[in-house]
Design an enzyme around this catalytic site. Structure first.
Site, PDB file in Angstrom:
ATOM      1  CG  ASP A 150      -1.685  -0.985   1.402  1.00  0.00           C
ATOM      2  OD1 ASP A 150      -1.479  -2.189   0.766  1.00  0.00           O
ATOM      3  OD2 ASP A 150      -2.098  -1.056   2.608  1.00  0.00           O
ATOM      4  CD  GLU A 320      -6.898  -5.286   3.829  1.00  0.00           C
ATOM      5  OE1 GLU A 320      -6.259  -5.771   4.829  1.00  0.00           O
ATOM      6  OE2 GLU A 320      -6.487  -5.036   2.523  1.00  0.00           O
TER       7      GLU A 320
HETATM    8  C1  FRU Z   1      -3.662  -3.567   2.647  1.00  0.00           C
HETATM    9  C2  FRU Z   1      -3.356  -4.018   4.012  1.00  0.00           C
HETATM   10  C3  FRU Z   1      -3.582  -3.071   4.996  1.00  0.00           C
HETATM   11  C4  FRU Z   1      -2.347  -3.141   5.849  1.00  0.00           C
HETATM   12  C5  FRU Z   1      -1.294  -3.392   5.143  1.00  0.00           C
HETATM   13  C6  FRU Z   1      -0.202  -4.318   5.645  1.00  0.00           C
HETATM   14  O1  FRU Z   1      -3.095  -4.179   1.536  1.00  0.00           O
HETATM   15  O2  FRU Z   1      -3.596  -5.457   4.355  1.00  0.00           O
HETATM   16  O3  FRU Z   1      -4.886  -3.298   5.734  1.00  0.00           O
HETATM   17  O4  FRU Z   1      -2.318  -2.016   6.849  1.00  0.00           O
HETATM   18  O5  FRU Z   1      -1.751  -4.092   3.905  1.00  0.00           O
HETATM   19  O6  FRU Z   1       1.050  -4.464   4.938  1.00  0.00           O
END
Ligand code: FRU
Length: 609
Positions: A150, A320
């Protein structure tokens, strides 16, 4: 991406292929899977050899005998795939040792000594970040090395776009999550900085957001950059950090965590809401498939105000990475709120995707618009398979709402055929709202205006031509591995389908079909090149035309291993990865069921200047 590192991290190294008992490294094998490494040299980096297919070794970093941190690295057993640097400079003047527990025990210490990592570990003053990958995009942001997922924590300040990202600086798979940091003045040229936030005693550093605090409500100083992320260990909790050097380094708030909940909650997204004079924070209550809204006067004390989303939209995966912002609806004089809600799996074409809701927000509660049947419609921000975790920059100039996504999919992100780095970001896009033919408000994704600076000469320029049943072929640029932008207007006239095929001379192809009757554009990458690394990768994606009219204007960006198709000024966008064995060299047009017409076909060769 143009790769430059800050002077402190820059320059290069020769990566040794085989070094035994390297200078500056004392190795003592304590057991069949346990080794003590003392760092005695004064070079800047301890260079760790990695074997991608191996399991993680746990490395406890001991400073003056005390545990400083733990990292996980796939230390090489039988062969070295690549190296990662461990920066030892911060420990100068202290004794530094690593206790390493490798994943599989060996039968004897003698055997363990033969592991490739012990033969190749070494120290160096520089680390080579020059690109060694044919699929690395040229004008999309990628990490210099290591895994990325992300984008998060993005803010714009003093003319600089700051981009943080979920980063594993010690390998090309998801681990050791830190906030990597890059910055840009134009969203095209990126400079990578040292890691901004690294795991601490509360856990790894998951996604979050940053906001500038002009009124010093948090007490960290006027205009401090205040960040919040999810500390992730056994539990997930929200941690506050602040920066007084424009996001280069962050201080950890000693009162962390500031929000704890029983069920998984992550990816805090906070912003100032002027009408109530409060901070608002949206938090993904992941397994409950809902977003929680909190408010606070000072970013430290948060009160839960409302929940949104139970049973609404796509629900077949965890929720998310939220984002919530207000935008004008075209030039209607009206404004609406957009709630971005990333979801994985359960995306429109499987795996990860970004859905969004349009509605109203009163500072405490978000309420979604309904359709003619009184239902809350599911809307997708991108109709490709490789678009996830999209969130926006806070404080972007000119009232813009600029977003960027992770250009991959959790289904196969760790299997794609790259190794030095894993994953790129999408092109930055400005979100704009428009009214669809069904009366609903939708979010358009308009390519960032600065991208036109990438254009070199137009290698193809055709004012108009007919598209019939026989193939009509134009040649794509050959410079820079064929990276290009293709612009055209398609008028289907009487044709049912207009088929546009990208192809290279080894038969890899991508077929884009405009179905003028169904009013959809599909993208078929089943024969696009390397597709066998995951059964989820070969796919056909499809985007709908949301406004009336049969004409379709297209803007297509190709960048070595990605294709982004923007339709009708961003009213839809389709982002898909492709791994062609050679760059696509031709674009072929064909119509089915009648003769169609193309206008204003222009193909620009692109380059980073
Ligand atoms: C989304 C996610 C988020 C989390 C991050 C961990 O892709 O799962 O929810 O903060 O990646 O790397």
């Amino acid at each position: 991406m143009k790769i430059t590192l800050k002077a402190t991290v820059a320059a290069m190294v020769l990566l040794p292929v085989s070094v035994t008992a390297a200078d500056g490294v004392d190795i003592e094998h304590l057991g069949t899977n346990n080794t003590l490494v003392r760092v005695t040299g004064d070079s800047k980096y301890l260079i760790l050899p990695v074997q991608e297919s191996n399991d993680d070794a746990r490395i406890n970093v001991l400073v003056d005998g005390k545990l400083d941190r733990t990292i996980n690295v796939r230390l090489a057993k039988s062969k070295v795939d690549y190296y990662v640097p461990f920066d030892v400079e911060p420990y100068k003047g202290h004794s530094l040792a690593l206790t390493v527990t490798t994943s599989q025990g060996r039968n004897s210490v003698r055997e363990a000594k033969d592991d490739a990592c012990w033969k190749n570990i070494c120290m160096a003053d520089t680390f080579d970040v020059s690109n060694r990958e044919k699929y690395r995009p040229a004008y999309h942001h990628t990490p210099l090395y290591g895994w990325m997922n992300d984008p998060n924590g993005m803010f714009y300040k003093d003319g600089v776009w700051h981009l943080y990202f979920q980063h594993n600086p010690f390998g090309s798979k998801w681990q050791n999550l830190s906030w990597g940091h890059s910055s840009s003045t134009d969203l095209i040229h990126w400079k990578q900085h040292p890691e901004a936030i690294e795991p601490d005693g509360l856990g790894m550093v998951f996604s979050g957001s940053c906001a500038i605090d002009p009124k010093n409500t948090a007490g960290f100083g006027e205009n401090a950059v205040v960040g919040m992320y999810t500390s992730a260990d056994v539990s997930q909790m929200q941690s506050l950090v602040w920066s007084r050097d424009n996001g280069e380094t962050f201080e950890i708030y000693p009162g962390n965590p500031v929000i704890t909940l029983e069920s998984e909650a992550r990816d805090p997204n906070m912003f100032w809401y002027e009408p109530t004079g409060e901070w608002v924070l949206v938090l993904a209550h992941a397994l409950e498939h809902e977003m929680l809204v909190f408010t606070s006067p000072d970013m430290k004390d948060w009160t839960l105000r409302s929940r949104f989303g139970k049973g609404l939209g796509a629900q077949d995966g965890v929720w998310e990475c939220p984002d919530l912002f207000e935008l004008p609806v075209g030039d209607t004089g009206r404004k609406k709120w957009v709630l971005l809600c990333n979801l994985n799996p359960g995306g429109i074409f499987g795996g990860s995707a970004t859905q969004y809701f349009i509605g109203d927000f009163d500072g405490r509660q978000f309420t979604a618009d309904t359709d003619a049947d009184g239902k809350v419609p599911t809307k997708w921000l991108d109709y490709g398979k490789d678009h996830y975790a999209t969130v926006s920059w806070s404080d972007a100039p000119d009232d813009r709402r600029t977003v960027i996504g992770w250009m991959s999919n959790w289904q196969y992100a760790a299997e794609v055929p790259t190794m030095q780095y894993r994953s790129a970001n999408t092109l930055p896009r400005d979100i704009e709202l428009f009214e669809g033919a069904d009366g609903q408000i939708y979010a358009a994704s308009v390519p960032s205006p600065k991208l036109t600076a990438l254009r070199d000469k137009a290698v193809v320029k055709r004012a108009k031509f007919n598209i019939g049943t026989k193939n009509k072929t134009v040649y794509l640029p050959t410079a820079n591995d064929g990276i290009c932008e293709i612009i055209m207007d398609i008028n289907p006239k009487k044709a049912q389908n207009v088929v546009m095929t990208l192809r290279n001379d080894v038969g890899d192809n991508v077929v884009m079909t405009y179905d003028a009757v169904a009013r959809t554009l599909s993208f078929d990458r089943r024969e696009s090149g390397e597709v066998g690394f995951s059964q989820e990768f070969p796919a056909v994606t499809e985007a709908p035309l949301l406004t009336d009219g049969d004409n379709l204007s297209l803007r297509i960006f190709i960048d070595r291993s990605s294709i982004e198709v923007f339709g009708n000024n961003g009213q839809f966008v389709m982002t898909n990865l492709v791994f062609p064995n050679k760059p696509y060299s031709t674009l072929t047009f064909r119509a089915e069921g009648g003769t169609a017409k193309a206008d204003n076909l222009t193909i620009y060769s692109l380059s980073i200047k």
